[in-house]
Design an enzyme around this catalytic site. Sequence first.
Site, PDB file in Angstrom:
ATOM      1  CG  HIS A   1      37.758  77.893  14.764  1.00  0.00           C
ATOM      2  ND1 HIS A   1      38.975  78.515  14.779  1.00  0.00           N
ATOM      3  CD2 HIS A   1      37.623  77.350  13.532  1.00  0.00           C
ATOM      4  CE1 HIS A   1      39.551  78.366  13.598  1.00  0.00           C
ATOM      5  NE2 HIS A   1      38.748  77.677  12.823  1.00  0.00           N
TER       6      HIS A   1
ATOM      7  CG  MET B   1      34.712  85.362  10.145  1.00  0.00           C
ATOM      8  SD  MET B   1      35.692  84.127  11.014  1.00  0.00           S
ATOM      9  CE  MET B   1      37.259  84.223  10.127  1.00  0.00           C
TER      10      MET B   1
ATOM     11  CG  ASP C   1      49.015  75.429   6.492  1.00  0.00           C
ATOM     12  OD1 ASP C   1      49.095  76.574   6.030  1.00  0.00           O
ATOM     13  OD2 ASP C   1      48.103  75.057   7.249  1.00  0.00           O
TER      14      ASP C   1
ATOM     15  CE  LYS D   1      45.966  74.317   4.410  1.00  0.00           C
ATOM     16  NZ  LYS D   1      46.170  74.099   5.867  1.00  0.00           N
TER      17      LYS D   1
ATOM     18  CG  ASP E   1      39.387  79.146  18.201  1.00  0.00           C
ATOM     19  OD1 ASP E   1      39.885  78.013  18.173  1.00  0.00           O
ATOM     20  OD2 ASP E   1      39.284  79.898  17.204  1.00  0.00           O
TER      21      ASP E   1
ATOM     22  CG  ASP F   1      41.558  83.888   6.410  1.00  0.00           C
ATOM     23  OD1 ASP F   1      40.867  84.801   6.907  1.00  0.00           O
ATOM     24  OD2 ASP F   1      41.424  82.689   6.722  1.00  0.00           O
TER      25      ASP F   1
ATOM     26  CG  ASP G   1      48.869  79.266   8.441  1.00  0.00           C
ATOM     27  OD1 ASP G   1      48.387  79.570   7.335  1.00  0.00           O
ATOM     28  OD2 ASP G   1      48.380  78.369   9.154  1.00  0.00           O
TER      29      ASP G   1
ATOM     30  CG  HIS H   1      44.618  78.139   2.343  1.00  0.00           C
ATOM     31  ND1 HIS H   1      43.407  78.131   2.971  1.00  0.00           N
ATOM     32  CD2 HIS H   1      45.553  77.963   3.321  1.00  0.00           C
ATOM     33  CE1 HIS H   1      43.594  77.946   4.280  1.00  0.00           C
ATOM     34  NE2 HIS H   1      44.890  77.853   4.506  1.00  0.00           N
TER      35      HIS H   1
ATOM     36  CD  GLU I   1      45.104  80.951   5.084  1.00  0.00           C
ATOM     37  OE1 GLU I   1      44.091  80.895   5.814  1.00  0.00           O
ATOM     38  OE2 GLU I   1      46.155  80.320   5.297  1.00  0.00           O
TER      39      GLU I   1
ATOM     40  CD  GLU J   1      40.192  79.904   5.161  1.00  0.00           C
ATOM     41  OE1 GLU J   1      39.410  80.283   6.056  1.00  0.00           O
ATOM     42  OE2 GLU J   1      41.405  79.757   5.342  1.00  0.00           O
TER      43      GLU J   1
ATOM     44  CG  ASP K   1      44.023  82.049   9.267  1.00  0.00           C
ATOM     45  OD1 ASP K   1      44.462  81.768  10.396  1.00  0.00           O
ATOM     46  OD2 ASP K   1      43.391  81.253   8.566  1.00  0.00           O
TER      47      ASP K   1
HETATM   48  C1  GLT Z   1      42.766  76.906  10.438  1.00  0.00           C
HETATM   49  C2  GLT Z   1      43.034  77.097   8.967  1.00  0.00           C
HETATM   50  C3  GLT Z   1      42.663  78.448   8.502  1.00  0.00           C
HETATM   51  C4  GLT Z   1      41.198  78.697   8.578  1.00  0.00           C
HETATM   52  C5  GLT Z   1      40.664  78.732   9.942  1.00  0.00           C
HETATM   53  C6  GLT Z   1      39.184  78.829   9.903  1.00  0.00           C
HETATM   54  S1  GLT Z   1      41.263  77.487  10.947  1.00  0.00           S
HETATM   55  O1  GLT Z   1      43.730  77.568  11.180  1.00  0.00           O
HETATM   56  O2  GLT Z   1      44.408  76.844   8.727  1.00  0.00           O
HETATM   57  O3  GLT Z   1      43.128  78.719   7.240  1.00  0.00           O
HETATM   58  O4  GLT Z   1      40.961  80.013   8.095  1.00  0.00           O
HETATM   59  O5  GLT Z   1      38.536  77.629  10.157  1.00  0.00           O
HETATM   60 MN    MN Z   2      42.465  80.801   6.848  1.00  0.00          MN
HETATM   61 MN    MN Z   3      46.323  78.517   6.465  1.00  0.00          MN
END
Ligand code: GLT
Ligand code: MN
Ligand code: MN
Length: 386
Positions: free
Chosen positions: A53, A87, A254, A182, A56, A244, A256, A219, A216, A180, A286
């Site tokens: 980003h 990206m 969430d 979510k 970042d 992702d 991750d 998500h 993702e 993307e 991600d």
């Molecule tokens: C954030 C989010 C991710 C996205 C990123 C891109 S930022 O961490 O949870 O799923 O891909 O903006």
């Molecule tokens: Mn993501």
């Molecule tokens: Mn995520």
Amino acid sequence: MYTPKPEDKFTFGLWTVGNTGRDPFGLPTRGTLSPVEIVHLLAEVGAYGVNFHDNDLVPIDATPAEQDQIVRDFKQALADTGLVVPMATTNLFGDPAFKDGAFTSNDPKVRAYALQKTMRSMDLGAELGAKVYVFWGGREGTESDATKSPLDGIKRMREALNFLCNYSKDKGYDYKFALEPKPNEPRSDIYFATVGAMLGLIATLDYPEMVGVNPEVAHEHMAGLNFTHAVAQAWDAGKLFHIDLNDQLFGRYDQDFRFGSVMLKQAFFLVKFLEDVGYSGSKHFDAHAFRSADLQDVKAFARGCMRTYLILKEKAARFNADAEIQGLLKLINEDDGSYGYLAGGYSSDSAAKLGAVEFDRAALNAKRLPYEELDQLTVEVLLGVR
Ligand code: GLT
Ligand code: MN
Ligand code: MN
């Protein structure tokens, strides 16, 4: 054998291995790494690329001179390690100005600021070689539908994307946009909650050919959905521009998690799908290491994401080469050609012919579908006994 190679196109965001272990209830558990340090860490574990980003890399309040120095140092780290930037994306969620969203905020000034911030971030991404530009609208939603009309949210999102597509064309950036979805978190409800919703939006844009999706795992799992089905639909539509990879149990916060760490069978079918169709874009992890991880464990986390992908890729090849499995698939998909006339699509003749058939429903049900056998063989491939 499970060593990552550049052609695997494994990438990580600066925010992933750079995550400090902060969560809504607790402070960071590990130190901040600079972008240069992260590039070197990623090179050490064998990644191909690094994504970011805007903020970042360049803090939101950096002066132009500071930005120049940061970008110079980052480019040097890329040159020293051979890592690439496939990206880039915009942070449209961290600053308090975005408390009611960015492109869909009720405040036209915030919407204008979000566009300008994205334009600048697109400039930065293009300077560093990014070809895919991700849009994750984390704040684009509501806590209460009393506050915003969902139709306004949809229209504002469309207008912003159209504006930015034009900006990309004007500047000759040649970006592909990847949206993307979510379903929720950090908003109670986020607009365009699923891959399917994003695909529906894309068809209404001014330049649909420029825009695809960045699905993702976590998500779709948060919404209790089958991720591989969503990815297949994106692929079928020619819209799988980025992906992702991470992991996530259904019905949780969430998470991750490290790729393939909790829903192994789903991860297997995903990898098998990507390999079978020949997806050749970035495979972006991600994900975040556990909050308990130290720097050494963060490296183990990053290596683990890639290693698990490669192990599952090998398992997919094993599945495809397994004579018993292929025999069952052949049986399940057998076709004596008697309805071949339907394959060419509709015609008055084919409709008339089909209309006259007397189907024997009991015979249809009598066909063997040994799915239990097939699924057990799949599990045995995964468990390493085949
Ligand atoms: C954030 C989010 C991710 C996205 C990123 C891109 S930022 O961490 O949870 O799923 O891909 O903006
Ligand atoms: Mn993501
Ligand atoms: Mn995520």
